[in-house]
Design a protein around this motif. Structure first.
Motif, PDB file in Angstrom:
ATOM      1  N   GLN A 123       0.829  -1.216   0.000  1.00 54.48           N
ATOM      2  CA  GLN A 123       0.000   0.000   0.000  1.00 54.48           C
ATOM      3  C   GLN A 123       0.859   1.260   0.000  1.00 54.48           C
ATOM      4  O   GLN A 123       0.565   2.227  -0.711  1.00 54.48           O
ATOM      5  N   VAL A 124       1.926   1.254   0.813  1.00 57.99           N
ATOM      6  CA  VAL A 124       2.826   2.417   0.866  1.00 57.99           C
ATOM      7  C   VAL A 124       3.513   2.602  -0.483  1.00 57.99           C
ATOM      8  O   VAL A 124       3.640   3.713  -0.992  1.00 57.99           O
ATOM      9  N   SER A 125       3.941   1.469  -1.073  1.00 57.88           N
ATOM     10  CA  SER A 125       4.628   1.511  -2.364  1.00 57.88           C
ATOM     11  C   SER A 125       3.728   2.097  -3.447  1.00 57.88           C
ATOM     12  O   SER A 125       4.159   2.900  -4.270  1.00 57.88           O
ATOM     13  N   LYS A 126       2.451   1.702  -3.429  1.00 56.90           N
ATOM     14  CA  LYS A 126       1.493   2.202  -4.418  1.00 56.90           C
ATOM     15  C   LYS A 126       1.248   3.698  -4.236  1.00 56.90           C
ATOM     16  O   LYS A 126       1.174   4.458  -5.193  1.00 56.90           O
ATOM     17  N   TYR A 127       1.135   4.114  -2.982  1.00 58.02           N
ATOM     18  CA  TYR A 127       0.902   5.521  -2.676  1.00 58.02           C
ATOM     19  C   TYR A 127       2.104   6.361  -3.087  1.00 58.02           C
ATOM     20  O   TYR A 127       1.955   7.445  -3.644  1.00 58.02           O
ATOM     21  N   MET A 128       3.307   5.840  -2.827  1.00 55.58           N
ATOM     22  CA  MET A 128       4.533   6.592  -3.094  1.00 55.58           C
ATOM     23  C   MET A 128       4.893   6.646  -4.577  1.00 55.58           C
ATOM     24  O   MET A 128       5.646   7.522  -4.985  1.00 55.58           O
ATOM     25  N   SER A 129       4.378   5.700  -5.376  1.00 60.83           N
ATOM     26  CA  SER A 129       4.752   5.665  -6.791  1.00 60.83           C
ATOM     27  C   SER A 129       4.307   6.924  -7.530  1.00 60.83           C
ATOM     28  O   SER A 129       4.883   7.288  -8.546  1.00 60.83           O
ATOM     29  N   MET A 130       3.265   7.607  -7.032  1.00 65.80           N
ATOM     30  CA  MET A 130       2.822   8.856  -7.663  1.00 65.80           C
ATOM     31  C   MET A 130       3.730  10.024  -7.292  1.00 65.80           C
ATOM     32  O   MET A 130       3.834  10.986  -8.022  1.00 65.80           O
ATOM     33  N   LYS A 131       4.356   9.933  -6.119  1.00 67.58           N
ATOM     34  CA  LYS A 131       5.150  11.061  -5.630  1.00 67.58           C
ATOM     35  C   LYS A 131       6.645  10.844  -5.801  1.00 67.58           C
ATOM     36  O   LYS A 131       7.361  11.745  -6.202  1.00 67.58           O
ATOM     37  N   ASN A 132       7.100   9.664  -5.446  1.00 64.42           N
ATOM     38  CA  ASN A 132       8.529   9.375  -5.478  1.00 64.42           C
ATOM     39  C   ASN A 132       8.752   7.931  -5.933  1.00 64.42           C
ATOM     40  O   ASN A 132       8.716   7.016  -5.107  1.00 64.42           O
ATOM     41  N   PRO A 133       8.955   7.704  -7.236  1.00 65.09           N
ATOM     42  CA  PRO A 133       9.105   6.334  -7.744  1.00 65.09           C
ATOM     43  C   PRO A 133      10.284   5.582  -7.149  1.00 65.09           C
ATOM     44  O   PRO A 133      10.221   4.361  -6.996  1.00 65.09           O
ATOM     45  N   ALA A 134      11.358   6.297  -6.775  1.00 68.04           N
ATOM     46  CA  ALA A 134      12.522   5.629  -6.187  1.00 68.04           C
ATOM     47  C   ALA A 134      12.163   5.014  -4.845  1.00 68.04           C
ATOM     48  O   ALA A 134      12.575   3.891  -4.522  1.00 68.04           O
ATOM     49  N   LEU A 135      11.333   5.713  -4.069  1.00 68.57           N
ATOM     50  CA  LEU A 135      10.887   5.202  -2.769  1.00 68.57           C
ATOM     51  C   LEU A 135       9.950   4.008  -2.969  1.00 68.57           C
ATOM     52  O   LEU A 135       9.992   3.040  -2.209  1.00 68.57           O
ATOM     53  N   SER A 136       9.133   4.086  -4.023  1.00 69.86           N
ATOM     54  CA  SER A 136       8.245   2.978  -4.364  1.00 69.86           C
ATOM     55  C   SER A 136       9.045   1.718  -4.682  1.00 69.86           C
ATOM     56  O   SER A 136       8.686   0.620  -4.241  1.00 69.86           O
ATOM     57  N   SER A 137      10.148   1.885  -5.426  1.00 69.78           N
ATOM     58  CA  SER A 137      11.026   0.751  -5.734  1.00 69.78           C
ATOM     59  C   SER A 137      11.659   0.179  -4.477  1.00 69.78           C
ATOM     60  O   SER A 137      11.809  -1.033  -4.336  1.00 69.78           O
ATOM     61  N   TYR A 138      12.011   1.077  -3.551  1.00 70.92           N
ATOM     62  CA  TYR A 138      12.611   0.641  -2.296  1.00 70.92           C
ATOM     63  C   TYR A 138      11.652  -0.265  -1.523  1.00 70.92           C
ATOM     64  O   TYR A 138      12.038  -1.336  -1.042  1.00 70.92           O
ATOM     65  N   TYR A 139      10.384   0.152  -1.430  1.00 72.63           N
ATOM     66  CA  TYR A 139       9.391  -0.665  -0.728  1.00 72.63           C
ATOM     67  C   TYR A 139       9.114  -1.961  -1.471  1.00 72.63           C
ATOM     68  O   TYR A 139       8.892  -3.006  -0.861  1.00 72.63           O
ATOM     69  N   GLY A 140       9.137  -1.892  -2.803  1.00 68.81           N
ATOM     70  CA  GLY A 140       8.980  -3.100  -3.613  1.00 68.81           C
ATOM     71  C   GLY A 140      10.093  -4.098  -3.365  1.00 68.81           C
ATOM     72  O   GLY A 140       9.847  -5.298  -3.243  1.00 68.81           O
ATOM     73  N   ASN A 141      11.319  -3.594  -3.252  1.00 69.51           N
ATOM     74  CA  ASN A 141      12.457  -4.454  -2.944  1.00 69.51           C
ATOM     75  C   ASN A 141      12.329  -5.077  -1.553  1.00 69.51           C
ATOM     76  O   ASN A 141      12.715  -6.225  -1.345  1.00 69.51           O
ATOM     77  N   LEU A 142      11.777  -4.296  -0.614  1.00 66.13           N
ATOM     78  CA  LEU A 142      11.566  -4.818   0.743  1.00 66.13           C
ATOM     79  C   LEU A 142      10.571  -5.985   0.712  1.00 66.13           C
ATOM     80  O   LEU A 142      10.781  -7.000   1.376  1.00 66.13           O
ATOM     81  N   ILE A 143       9.494  -5.821  -0.075  1.00 66.23           N
ATOM     82  CA  ILE A 143       8.483  -6.886  -0.197  1.00 66.23           C
ATOM     83  C   ILE A 143       9.131  -8.181  -0.665  1.00 66.23           C
ATOM     84  O   ILE A 143       8.924  -9.246  -0.077  1.00 66.23           O
ATOM     85  N   VAL A 144       9.956  -8.082  -1.713  1.00 66.31           N
ATOM     86  CA  VAL A 144      10.600  -9.270  -2.283  1.00 66.31           C
ATOM     87  C   VAL A 144      11.563  -9.893  -1.276  1.00 66.31           C
ATOM     88  O   VAL A 144      11.605 -11.117  -1.105  1.00 66.31           O
ATOM     89  N   SER A 145      12.329  -9.041  -0.552  1.00 63.74           N
ATOM     90  CA  SER A 145      13.299  -9.604   0.396  1.00 63.74           C
ATOM     91  C   SER A 145      12.607 -10.246   1.593  1.00 63.74           C
ATOM     92  O   SER A 145      13.088 -11.261   2.106  1.00 63.74           O
TER      93      SER A 145
END
Ligand SMILES: [Zn+2]
Length: 120
Positions: A18-40
């Protein structure tokens, strides 16, 4: 009461998505960071990411894909087969998903035989 294995990790994955989806509109780099956290988290706890979450992520940079914001969605025909093609606007990676109406593309998790037990 029976416990679900990896329940707190699933809750964390849900929150991070949810945070990653919200952040993708504002800061895509932060969205990628949360996406990487999900995978790890999923890798560390040997859990499968739900296909609905997995299909919204770019497979390379793991940014959440939203049409006309962080990615482009197109329907493409190839050899009489239809595909939804997602192109990430950050790393330009393409992802193809089949949507042919003559074939059954229902996900395994959506089929009734996938439910073994219901835990409340
Ligand atoms: Zn990407």
């Amino acid at each position: 009461m029976k416990k679900v294995q990896g329940n707190d990790s699933f809750q964390r994955i849900n929150y991070l998505h949810q945070v990653s989806k919200y952040m993708s509109m504002k800061n895509p780099a932060l969205s990628s960071y949360y996406g990487n956290l999900i995978v790890s988290i999923a890798k560390k706890n040997v859990l499968k990411i739900h296909p609905d979450i997995k299909r919204q992520m770019c497979k390379k940079c793991r940014c959440t894909l939203i049409h006309n914001v962080t990615g482009k969605m197109k329907i493409r025909n190839k050899n009489k087969l239809k595909f939804v093609v997602w192109t990430c606007s950050i790393c330009k990676t393409e992802r193809k998903l089949p949507i042919d109406k003559n074939k059954d593309h229902t996900l395994w998790v959506d089929k009734p035989e996938a439910v073994v037990e219901i835990i409340n």
